[in-house]
Scaffold this motif. Sequence first.
Motif, PDB file in Angstrom:
ATOM      1  N   ARG A 155      83.043  -6.681  97.117  1.00 42.12           N
ATOM      2  CA  ARG A 155      83.525  -7.879  96.420  1.00 42.12           C
ATOM      3  C   ARG A 155      82.547  -9.048  96.595  1.00 42.12           C
ATOM      4  N   ALA A 156      82.061  -9.248  97.811  1.00 43.58           N
ATOM      5  CA  ALA A 156      81.119 -10.342  98.054  1.00 43.58           C
ATOM      6  C   ALA A 156      79.837 -10.129  97.265  1.00 43.58           C
ATOM      7  N   LEU A 157      79.352  -8.907  97.259  1.00 43.66           N
ATOM      8  CA  LEU A 157      78.137  -8.601  96.505  1.00 43.66           C
ATOM      9  C   LEU A 157      78.370  -8.782  95.011  1.00 43.66           C
ATOM     10  N   ARG A 158      79.478  -8.281  94.521  1.00 44.60           N
ATOM     11  CA  ARG A 158      79.797  -8.428  93.086  1.00 44.60           C
ATOM     12  C   ARG A 158      79.920  -9.896  92.708  1.00 44.60           C
ATOM     13  N   ASP A 159      80.650 -10.666  93.529  1.00 43.73           N
ATOM     14  CA  ASP A 159      80.841 -12.081  93.215  1.00 43.73           C
ATOM     15  C   ASP A 159      79.535 -12.857  93.236  1.00 43.73           C
ATOM     16  N   THR A 160      78.606 -12.424  94.076  1.00 44.51           N
ATOM     17  CA  THR A 160      77.319 -13.097  94.194  1.00 44.51           C
ATOM     18  C   THR A 160      76.308 -12.589  93.176  1.00 44.51           C
ATOM     19  N   ALA A 161      76.320 -11.279  92.913  1.00 52.47           N
ATOM     20  CA  ALA A 161      75.229 -10.663  92.160  1.00 52.47           C
ATOM     21  C   ALA A 161      75.511 -10.374  90.699  1.00 52.47           C
ATOM     22  N   ASP A 162      76.737 -10.133  90.332  1.00 51.50           N
ATOM     23  CA  ASP A 162      77.039  -9.653  88.982  1.00 51.50           C
ATOM     24  C   ASP A 162      76.964 -10.793  87.968  1.00 51.50           C
ATOM     25  N   ALA A 163      75.737 -11.191  87.646  1.00 58.27           N
ATOM     26  CA  ALA A 163      75.499 -12.347  86.786  1.00 58.27           C
ATOM     27  C   ALA A 163      76.117 -12.192  85.400  1.00 58.27           C
ATOM     28  N   ASN A 164      76.097 -10.995  84.846  1.00 59.71           N
ATOM     29  CA  ASN A 164      76.642 -10.793  83.500  1.00 59.71           C
ATOM     30  C   ASN A 164      78.098 -10.331  83.522  1.00 59.71           C
ATOM     31  N   GLU A 165      78.686 -10.249  84.717  1.00 56.46           N
ATOM     32  CA  GLU A 165      80.105  -9.930  84.917  1.00 56.46           C
ATOM     33  C   GLU A 165      80.532  -8.626  84.239  1.00 56.46           C
ATOM     34  N   ASP A 166      79.678  -7.602  84.357  1.00 58.68           N
ATOM     35  CA  ASP A 166      80.020  -6.303  83.769  1.00 58.68           C
ATOM     36  C   ASP A 166      80.560  -5.316  84.806  1.00 58.68           C
ATOM     37  N   GLY A 167      80.731  -5.772  86.055  1.00 54.40           N
ATOM     38  CA  GLY A 167      81.249  -4.901  87.102  1.00 54.40           C
ATOM     39  C   GLY A 167      80.205  -3.969  87.696  1.00 54.40           C
ATOM     40  N   ARG A 168      78.960  -4.145  87.328  1.00 53.02           N
ATOM     41  CA  ARG A 168      77.851  -3.329  87.811  1.00 53.02           C
ATOM     42  C   ARG A 168      76.730  -4.274  88.237  1.00 53.02           C
ATOM     43  N   ILE A 169      75.966  -3.851  89.221  1.00 55.83           N
ATOM     44  CA  ILE A 169      74.877  -4.685  89.707  1.00 55.83           C
ATOM     45  C   ILE A 169      73.563  -3.943  89.483  1.00 55.83           C
ATOM     46  N   SER A 170      72.715  -4.559  88.682  1.00 54.59           N
ATOM     47  CA  SER A 170      71.389  -3.979  88.419  1.00 54.59           C
ATOM     48  C   SER A 170      70.472  -4.267  89.600  1.00 54.59           C
ATOM     49  N   LYS A 171      69.311  -3.627  89.590  1.00 52.12           N
ATOM     50  CA  LYS A 171      68.327  -3.851  90.648  1.00 52.12           C
ATOM     51  C   LYS A 171      67.895  -5.315  90.699  1.00 52.12           C
ATOM     52  N   ASP A 172      67.684  -5.922  89.536  1.00 52.86           N
ATOM     53  CA  ASP A 172      67.271  -7.324  89.504  1.00 52.86           C
ATOM     54  C   ASP A 172      68.378  -8.240  90.012  1.00 52.86           C
ATOM     55  N   GLU A 173      69.606  -7.983  89.593  1.00 51.62           N
ATOM     56  CA  GLU A 173      70.732  -8.782  90.088  1.00 51.62           C
ATOM     57  C   GLU A 173      70.857  -8.642  91.607  1.00 51.62           C
ATOM     58  N   PHE A 174      70.690  -7.435  92.103  1.00 43.94           N
ATOM     59  CA  PHE A 174      70.795  -7.163  93.528  1.00 43.94           C
ATOM     60  C   PHE A 174      69.739  -7.943  94.312  1.00 43.94           C
ATOM     61  N   ARG A 175      68.521  -7.874  93.852  1.00 46.15           N
ATOM     62  CA  ARG A 175      67.410  -8.550  94.528  1.00 46.15           C
ATOM     63  C   ARG A 175      67.666 -10.054  94.620  1.00 46.15           C
ATOM     64  N   GLN A 176      68.126 -10.639  93.530  1.00 42.91           N
ATOM     65  CA  GLN A 176      68.415 -12.071  93.529  1.00 42.91           C
ATOM     66  C   GLN A 176      69.571 -12.416  94.475  1.00 42.91           C
ATOM     67  N   ALA A 177      70.591 -11.599  94.473  1.00 39.04           N
ATOM     68  CA  ALA A 177      71.783 -11.881  95.268  1.00 39.04           C
ATOM     69  C   ALA A 177      71.542 -11.739  96.757  1.00 39.04           C
ATOM     70  N   LEU A 178      70.689 -10.830  97.154  1.00 44.90           N
ATOM     71  CA  LEU A 178      70.486 -10.616  98.578  1.00 44.90           C
ATOM     72  C   LEU A 178      69.898 -11.831  99.268  1.00 44.90           C
ATOM     73  N   ARG A 179      69.230 -12.656  98.545  1.00 50.33           N
ATOM     74  CA  ARG A 179      68.761 -13.915  99.154  1.00 50.33           C
ATOM     75  C   ARG A 179      69.959 -14.714  99.636  1.00 50.33           C
ATOM     76  N   HIS A 180      70.986 -14.818  98.813  1.00 48.79           N
ATOM     77  CA  HIS A 180      72.190 -15.567  99.196  1.00 48.79           C
ATOM     78  C   HIS A 180      72.988 -14.819 100.258  1.00 48.79           C
ATOM     79  N   VAL A 181      73.172 -13.524 100.061  1.00 49.05           N
ATOM     80  CA  VAL A 181      73.936 -12.722 101.019  1.00 49.05           C
ATOM     81  C   VAL A 181      73.270 -12.770 102.389  1.00 49.05           C
ATOM     82  N   SER A 182      71.956 -12.740 102.417  1.00 51.19           N
ATOM     83  CA  SER A 182      71.234 -12.805 103.684  1.00 51.19           C
ATOM     84  C   SER A 182      71.485 -14.124 104.398  1.00 51.19           C
ATOM     85  N   ASP A 183      71.627 -15.198 103.651  1.00 50.31           N
ATOM     86  CA  ASP A 183      71.900 -16.505 104.242  1.00 50.31           C
ATOM     87  C   ASP A 183      73.296 -16.569 104.864  1.00 50.31           C
TER      88      ASP A 183
END
Length: 176
Positions: A60-88
């Motif tokens: 849920r945290a990853l989806r809420d942070t990473a799923d930019a297009n809100e399709d319920g799936r996280i692409s590699k690019d979305e994941f890479r961007q989100a991990l910066r925030h998740v890491s913080d």
Amino acid sequence: MGALLDQKYEKLFALLDTNGDGVIGEDDFELMAGRVLNAAAEEKTAKGEKYADEMRNYWRALRDTADANEDGRISKDEFRQALRHVSDTFDTLVGPLYQAGFHLADRDDDGLVGREDFVAVLAAIGVPAPEAGASFDRLTEQSGQLTKDQLMTAATRYYCHEDPADSASHLLFGAL
């Protein structure tokens, strides 16, 4: 983001894409949780429930942070961007999953995880057993026992640090 973090995030993405379809979804987390619980023989225990709950929380945290297009799936690019925030926010978003995983592998509740249990859990996640064993040896400096502090330090460094000298934590999930 530097090259080393990018390599680690690529590895993590590949592991989280449990079904191998090129995106991360809730089904990947359910599949991985099932595999880990089966490997630890903890499907119907309090430890198992805690781990499954933390897998759902992480999703849920990853989806809420990473799923930019809100399709319920996280692409590699979305994941890479989100991990910066998740890491913080590692301590609140990711840390609890690693703590639950540690307790799951700590079968006798003595605060230590042995090599066999560590390898079983990492193999269920998708890390080849020889690489999981090598990771255990590096993390424990071949002491034969892993503490929760050792795991949490390695996990935090995996997500957040780029120091190439810190090879033990960089190889938490096997070779990059």
